[in-house]
Design an enzyme around this catalytic site. Structure first.
Site, PDB file in Angstrom:
ATOM      1  N   GLY A  93       0.803  -1.230   0.000  1.00 41.92           N
ATOM      2  CA  GLY A  93       0.000   0.000   0.000  1.00 41.92           C
ATOM      3  C   GLY A  93       0.830   1.272   0.000  1.00 41.92           C
ATOM      4  N   GLN A  94       2.101   1.178  -0.422  1.00 41.45           N
ATOM      5  CA  GLN A  94       2.959   2.367  -0.430  1.00 41.45           C
ATOM      6  C   GLN A  94       2.562   3.287  -1.588  1.00 41.45           C
ATOM      7  OE1 GLN A  94       7.161   1.486  -0.624  1.00 41.45           O
ATOM      8  NE2 GLN A  94       7.766   3.604  -0.231  1.00 41.45           N
ATOM      9  N   HIS A 100       9.070   6.030   4.980  1.00 39.81           N
ATOM     10  CA  HIS A 100       8.416   6.769   6.063  1.00 39.81           C
ATOM     11  C   HIS A 100       7.759   5.789   7.025  1.00 39.81           C
ATOM     12  CE1 HIS A 100       5.682   6.410   2.633  1.00 39.81           C
ATOM     13  NE2 HIS A 100       4.700   6.284   3.508  1.00 39.81           N
TER      14      HIS A 100
END
Ligand code: AMP
Length: 114
Positions: A93-94, A100
């Site tokens: 789901g990046q 981060h």
């Protein structure tokens, strides 16, 4: 995505202004623009790595966890707890290809995540 165009590199360089929760020479944390919890903060390394698979500095993840600890304490999350998430590539789901850590808190976090 090159570091020049990367949105989080622009934040790291100060070209996009954020209100930092925590900042040192290596990391900065700031509020997510689309919060998924009452408290939703992102911690980024200032060095550009697309994903955690690209990190070649073996000490960086330990120092990042220290920065997560400091950020969580400043946010008042240390006692009640919080969730730390790193999404990696498509199935993870990046959406922003600069490493981060999501720091999510202020409510109970369900498990498993969707
Ligand atoms: P991910 O889907 O794990 O790659 O997370 C990217 C996160 O970055 C999302 O939660 C976005 O809401 C957040 N985001 C993208 N651009 C900004 C920005 N300029 N300031 C704050 N958060 C951002």
């Amino acid at each position: 995505m090159s570091a020049e165009k990367c949105i989080f590199c622009k934040i790291a360089r100060g070209e996009i202004k954020v209100d930092p929760i925590f900042e040192n020479s290596e990391f900065v944390s700031f509020r997510d623009q689309n919060p998924q919890a009452p408290v939703h903060v992102l911690l980024i390394p200032k060095t550009h790595y697309e994903t955690i698979l690209d990190i070649n500095d073996e000490g960086l993840l330990g120092r990042a966890i220290q920065a997560v600890q400091t950020s969580a304490a400043k946010l008042g999350l240390a006692q009640g707890g919080f969730r730390t998430v790193i999404n990696t590539r498509e199935d993870g789901g990046q959406t922003v290809y600069h490493v981060h850590f999501h720091i999510l808190g202020g409510r109970y976090m369900q498990w498993p995540p969707g």
